[in-house]
Write an enzyme that holds these catalytic residues in place. Structure first.
Site, PDB file in Angstrom:
ATOM      1  N   SER A 105       0.864  -1.181   0.000  1.00 26.54           N
ATOM      2  CA  SER A 105       0.000   0.000   0.000  1.00 26.54           C
ATOM      3  C   SER A 105       0.894   1.223   0.000  1.00 26.54           C
ATOM      4  CB  SER A 105      -0.872  -0.036   1.261  1.00 26.54           C
ATOM      5  OG  SER A 105      -1.452   1.223   1.494  1.00 26.54           O
TER       6      SER A 105
ATOM      7  N   TYR B  70      -1.745  -0.651  10.418  1.00 27.25           N
ATOM      8  CA  TYR B  70      -1.899  -1.001   9.004  1.00 27.25           C
ATOM      9  C   TYR B  70      -0.681  -0.513   8.217  1.00 27.25           C
ATOM     10  CZ  TYR B  70      -4.319  -1.360   4.437  1.00 27.25           C
ATOM     11  OH  TYR B  70      -4.676  -1.663   3.142  1.00 27.25           O
TER      12      TYR B  70
HETATM   13  P1  NAD Z   1     -11.858  -5.827   0.560  1.00 25.61           P
HETATM   14  O1  NAD Z   1     -12.260  -5.627   1.988  1.00 25.61           O
HETATM   15  O2  NAD Z   1     -12.829  -5.524  -0.527  1.00 25.61           O
HETATM   16  O3  NAD Z   1     -11.375  -7.358   0.380  1.00 25.61           O
HETATM   17  C1  NAD Z   1     -10.655  -8.060   1.341  1.00 25.61           C
HETATM   18  C2  NAD Z   1     -11.169  -9.499   1.351  1.00 25.61           C
HETATM   19  O4  NAD Z   1     -10.369 -10.261   2.267  1.00 25.61           O
HETATM   20  C3  NAD Z   1     -12.624  -9.617   1.824  1.00 25.61           C
HETATM   21  O5  NAD Z   1     -13.391 -10.333   0.875  1.00 25.61           O
HETATM   22  C4  NAD Z   1     -12.520 -10.390   3.142  1.00 25.61           C
HETATM   23  O6  NAD Z   1     -13.596 -11.275   3.374  1.00 25.61           O
HETATM   24  C5  NAD Z   1     -11.223 -11.155   2.950  1.00 25.61           C
HETATM   25  N1  NAD Z   1     -10.622 -11.559   4.222  1.00 25.61           N
HETATM   26  C6  NAD Z   1     -10.558 -10.845   5.374  1.00 25.61           C
HETATM   27  N2  NAD Z   1      -9.962 -11.560   6.331  1.00 25.61           N
HETATM   28  C7  NAD Z   1      -9.643 -12.759   5.780  1.00 25.61           C
HETATM   29  C8  NAD Z   1      -9.016 -13.923   6.278  1.00 25.61           C
HETATM   30  N3  NAD Z   1      -8.596 -14.016   7.546  1.00 25.61           N
HETATM   31  N4  NAD Z   1      -8.843 -14.972   5.433  1.00 25.61           N
HETATM   32  C9  NAD Z   1      -9.267 -14.904   4.153  1.00 25.61           C
HETATM   33  N5  NAD Z   1      -9.870 -13.827   3.624  1.00 25.61           N
HETATM   34  C10 NAD Z   1     -10.055 -12.766   4.431  1.00 25.61           C
HETATM   35  O7  NAD Z   1     -10.505  -5.039   0.383  1.00 25.61           O
HETATM   36  P2  NAD Z   1      -9.762  -4.468  -0.917  1.00 25.61           P
HETATM   37  O8  NAD Z   1      -9.909  -2.998  -0.902  1.00 25.61           O
HETATM   38  O9  NAD Z   1     -10.145  -5.231  -2.122  1.00 25.61           O
HETATM   39  O10 NAD Z   1      -8.251  -4.782  -0.526  1.00 25.61           O
HETATM   40  C11 NAD Z   1      -7.533  -5.920  -0.993  1.00 25.61           C
HETATM   41  C12 NAD Z   1      -6.070  -5.771  -0.617  1.00 25.61           C
HETATM   42  O11 NAD Z   1      -5.558  -4.560  -1.148  1.00 25.61           O
HETATM   43  C13 NAD Z   1      -5.837  -5.693   0.899  1.00 25.61           C
HETATM   44  O12 NAD Z   1      -4.609  -6.324   1.199  1.00 25.61           O
HETATM   45  C14 NAD Z   1      -5.724  -4.209   1.147  1.00 25.61           C
HETATM   46  O13 NAD Z   1      -5.001  -3.966   2.309  1.00 25.61           O
HETATM   47  C15 NAD Z   1      -5.000  -3.788  -0.106  1.00 25.61           C
HETATM   48  N6  NAD Z   1      -5.102  -2.355  -0.453  1.00 25.61           N
HETATM   49  C16 NAD Z   1      -6.317  -1.762  -0.733  1.00 25.61           C
HETATM   50  C17 NAD Z   1      -6.347  -0.419  -1.103  1.00 25.61           C
HETATM   51  C18 NAD Z   1      -7.643   0.290  -1.447  1.00 25.61           C
HETATM   52  O14 NAD Z   1      -7.598   1.503  -1.748  1.00 25.61           O
HETATM   53  N7  NAD Z   1      -8.792  -0.382  -1.426  1.00 25.61           N
HETATM   54  C19 NAD Z   1      -5.163   0.312  -1.170  1.00 25.61           C
HETATM   55  C20 NAD Z   1      -3.961  -0.311  -0.876  1.00 25.61           C
HETATM   56  C21 NAD Z   1      -3.945  -1.652  -0.532  1.00 25.61           C
END
Ligand code: NAD
Length: 282
Positions: A165, A178
């Protein structure tokens, strides 16, 4: 079937994606299927995983949903056995499960703003279990699936992709756990890349900038849909002046997983951020 932005060919490759019921990795699961991959859609939320797998199969791809918890090694090992039986040995692993938690988030950016407000959650009030949860989900939740699935990849041109991130480079206010956990992901990506360098496995990461997902919507928009003050700051810090569109992450993923195009690239983390990491703000 929709076409991908790059013609990376993953025909027949078994691609395991954790957190694939979510916004970003659900999209990646579809990208890999469109590239010909057989996708194991892993998520704690079984319904969300099933929906993504159904959507892939409906458009002619190959996918199977698995309920999996990236924090439970025994569960992951059982899922691994199922994936082996259903699809075959893993060629690509995307460690997508991750996120923040309100118990590890301060209410204010600066302590001086909080000290006179009653009930305000300061750094001193952060909940230990919340901090542990966030570190575990992002960091152990990347390490454990890698231990379980990378075994299949040894000497087989495998690929691991981790999700860091923007806060990995410079911590964002309010979310110390985080930020630290994602910094650890970049560091771990470098460590793993080195460790597997002579074993036919490349390990890279992407660092998404600001995209609107389920987990950060509360920070970016008020309940009535208007942008928060934080959104104004993000956009002012992003030279391109906008949030990213989720599909703008796909090109980097397809490039990094392409052994012909990126065969000598391992241990890197590509920012996809509209220039955020490059801009000092001045
Ligand atoms: P999201 O919440 O839409 O998806 C995360 C998924 O992980 C969910 O479906 C959840 O059920 C699943 N999950 C949670 N705990 C779990 C576990 N213990 N075992 C298995 N699955 C589990 O989030 P997103 O925005 O799609 O983010 C995906 C990745 O990208 C994450 O690592 C997040 O930190 C990273 N990220 C997101 C952004 C953003 O702007 N959305 C930016 C930088 C990084």
């Amino acid at each position: 079937m929709m076409k991908n932005v790059l013609n990376t060919d993953l025909t027949g490759k078994v691609c395991v994606v954790t957190g694939a019921g979510g916004a970003i990795c659900g999209m990646f699961a579809k990208t890999l299927a469109r590239a010909g991959g057989k996708v194991a859609v892993l998520d704690l939320n079984e319904q969300a995983a099933q929906q993504v797998a159904d959507e892939i199969n409906a458009e002619g791809g190959i996918a199977k949903a698995y309920k999996a918890n990236v924090l439970e090694k025994e569960n992951l090992e059982a899922v691994h056995q199922q994936v082996l039986a259903d699809l075959g040995p893993c060629d690509v692993l995307i460690n997508g499960a991750g996120g923040n938690n309100p118990r590890a988030t301060t209410d204010n950016e600066f302590h001086f703003e909080a000290k006179d407000i009653e009930g305000c959650k300061t750094f001193f009030d952060l909940d230990k279990s919340g901090v542990e949860f966030v570190f575990a989900l992002n960091w152990l939740g990347t390490l454990l699936p890698t231990q379980v699935f990378a075994v299949d990849m040894i000497d087989r041109d495998g690929n691991i992709l981790n999700i860091a991130s923007m806060n990995a480079y410079t911590p964002l206010t309010k979310i110390p756990a985080y930020s630290g956990a994602k910094a650890a992901i970049v560091n771990f990506t470098e460590w793993l890349a080195t460790y597997f360098a002579k074993s036919g496995i490349r390990v890279n990461a992407i660092a998404p900038g600001f995209f609107v997902g389920n987990q950060n919507r509360r920070l970016l928009f008020n309940e009535d849909g208007t942008p928060t003050a934080r959104t104004a700051k993000i956009l002012a810090g992003t030279p391109m002046g906008r949030f990213g569109e989720l599909n703008e992450l796909e090109g980097a993923v397809l490039f990094l997983l392409n052994n012909a195009a990126a065969g000598f690239i391992t241990g890197v983390c590509i920012p996809i951020d509209g220039g955020y990491a490059a801009y000092s703000g001045v």
